[in-house]
Design a protein around this motif. Sequence first.
Motif, PDB file in Angstrom:
ATOM      1  N   CYS A 195      42.000  28.177  41.779  1.00  0.00           N
ATOM      2  CA  CYS A 195      41.886  29.645  41.799  1.00  0.00           C
ATOM      3  C   CYS A 195      41.085  30.046  43.033  1.00  0.00           C
ATOM      4  O   CYS A 195      39.989  29.538  43.255  1.00  0.00           O
ATOM      5  CB  CYS A 195      41.180  30.126  40.536  1.00  0.00           C
ATOM      6  SG  CYS A 195      40.803  31.885  40.565  1.00  0.00           S
ATOM      7  N   CYS A 239      37.728  32.077  41.551  1.00  0.00           N
ATOM      8  CA  CYS A 239      36.570  31.455  40.880  1.00  0.00           C
ATOM      9  C   CYS A 239      36.475  29.950  41.140  1.00  0.00           C
ATOM     10  O   CYS A 239      35.508  29.321  40.741  1.00  0.00           O
ATOM     11  CB  CYS A 239      36.614  31.731  39.382  1.00  0.00           C
ATOM     12  SG  CYS A 239      37.848  30.763  38.491  1.00  0.00           S
ATOM     13  N   CYS A 261      44.589  32.570  35.717  1.00  0.00           N
ATOM     14  CA  CYS A 261      43.557  31.532  35.877  1.00  0.00           C
ATOM     15  C   CYS A 261      42.831  31.306  34.544  1.00  0.00           C
ATOM     16  O   CYS A 261      42.322  32.247  33.956  1.00  0.00           O
ATOM     17  CB  CYS A 261      42.558  31.959  36.954  1.00  0.00           C
ATOM     18  SG  CYS A 261      41.106  30.903  36.996  1.00  0.00           S
ATOM     19  N   CYS A 302      38.774  32.497  35.226  1.00  0.00           N
ATOM     20  CA  CYS A 302      38.334  33.899  35.334  1.00  0.00           C
ATOM     21  C   CYS A 302      39.345  34.876  34.747  1.00  0.00           C
ATOM     22  O   CYS A 302      39.119  36.085  34.787  1.00  0.00           O
ATOM     23  CB  CYS A 302      38.038  34.243  36.795  1.00  0.00           C
ATOM     24  SG  CYS A 302      39.493  34.184  37.871  1.00  0.00           S
TER      25      CYS A 302
HETATM   26 ZN   LIG Z   1      39.781  32.017  38.509  1.00  0.00          ZN
END
Ligand SMILES: [Zn+2]
Length: 392
Positions: A357, A360, A371, A374
Amino acid sequence: MPEFLILLLPIAAASGWWAAKRSVRKEREKLRNAEIDPAYFRGLNYLVNEQPDKAIDVFVRMLEVNSETVEMHLALGSLFRRRGETDRAIRIHQNLIARPTLSSEQRSQALMELGLDYMNAGLLDRAEALFSELIDNNALINTSLGNLKIIYQHEKDWQKALDVTRRLEEIGEEDQSGDRSHFLCELADIALQEGRDEDAKNYLKEAGETAPEAMRPLLTQATLSLQQQDYTTALRLYQRVAETHPAFIGEFVNQMAECHRATGQEQAWLEWLKALYQRRRSLYVMLAIADEIEHSEDGDEAIRFLNDELAANPSLLGVQRLIRMRLTQQGSGKTTFLETLDALVQSMTDTQSAYQCHRCGFTTRTLHWQCPGCRTWGTMLPTSENNGRYSE
Ligand SMILES: [Zn+2]
């Protein structure tokens, strides 16, 4: 000035002094009455210094003394929630809401806090009811809709998630067409699982119109066409994704090969791959070329190609493919060393993450549209498992 007036001067002065003294005393009294408990500042000080434990102790002690302070109750409840003591937070906010003396603004704030407590505790139905009540009362609408959006995604109620996202945009929140496109794709996936292909197509069409740059509607449409053995349509869609999102080619390069083989276009496929590889040194394109050479020409040529390319761009997946090509060539029974090597490389590639990701940093082995870290949509990107030498 008449004499008697001069005689009155000291009296006037004395009465003025007395009046002034009285007024000062009154002001002091007023100040004393309005004086805020020093403990309150001590508690705030702890909060500012990020010592919530000490702040809570102070506020709890104050609460017994001065339970009329609504703002403090709200702050305290929020602190308990942040500490994970959701039960206590819920009790504080429920008590607060039960007070008839609250202003409508304070009541809305308390309802919002209680809704957040319920969300934290996983009591999503109750949280949903509170946020809906706030929206009906025209209070804290943006935040309530935002929280409902989180709840509906968690419950995988994509239609409701779609509706609240549209409402958020209507009341001036930023464009969320990317999220809406994903919700439509989720609805399409459910329709496909339930055999409602026409519904799925309609959802995908709308998803594509909602976010014309999005990869997912095209990719799902391509998969659907492939399942229906409509290779020409599937190929056209895959090629579009390859042009717009080349970094993700590892997701569908094998499906593209399948389409070409099914339509007898192996040579065109190899040429297409080589042209793409010239522009973009992609690991997955390299592997697909090696596969194609192995299929259409011979194993030695494929191994030579892989050897040359791996010398310039070493990668674990490439080494693994090389080992397997050798294993295929040598046949079974006499290849213990290569088999051991293959198992070793396999255990190494098993622990490699293929996606990360960009928001994050969460890593996964397979592509997630949302994701898992996050909960943001469309933020997973292919990782460079070869020190950036490939352009994945
Ligand atoms: Zn993420």
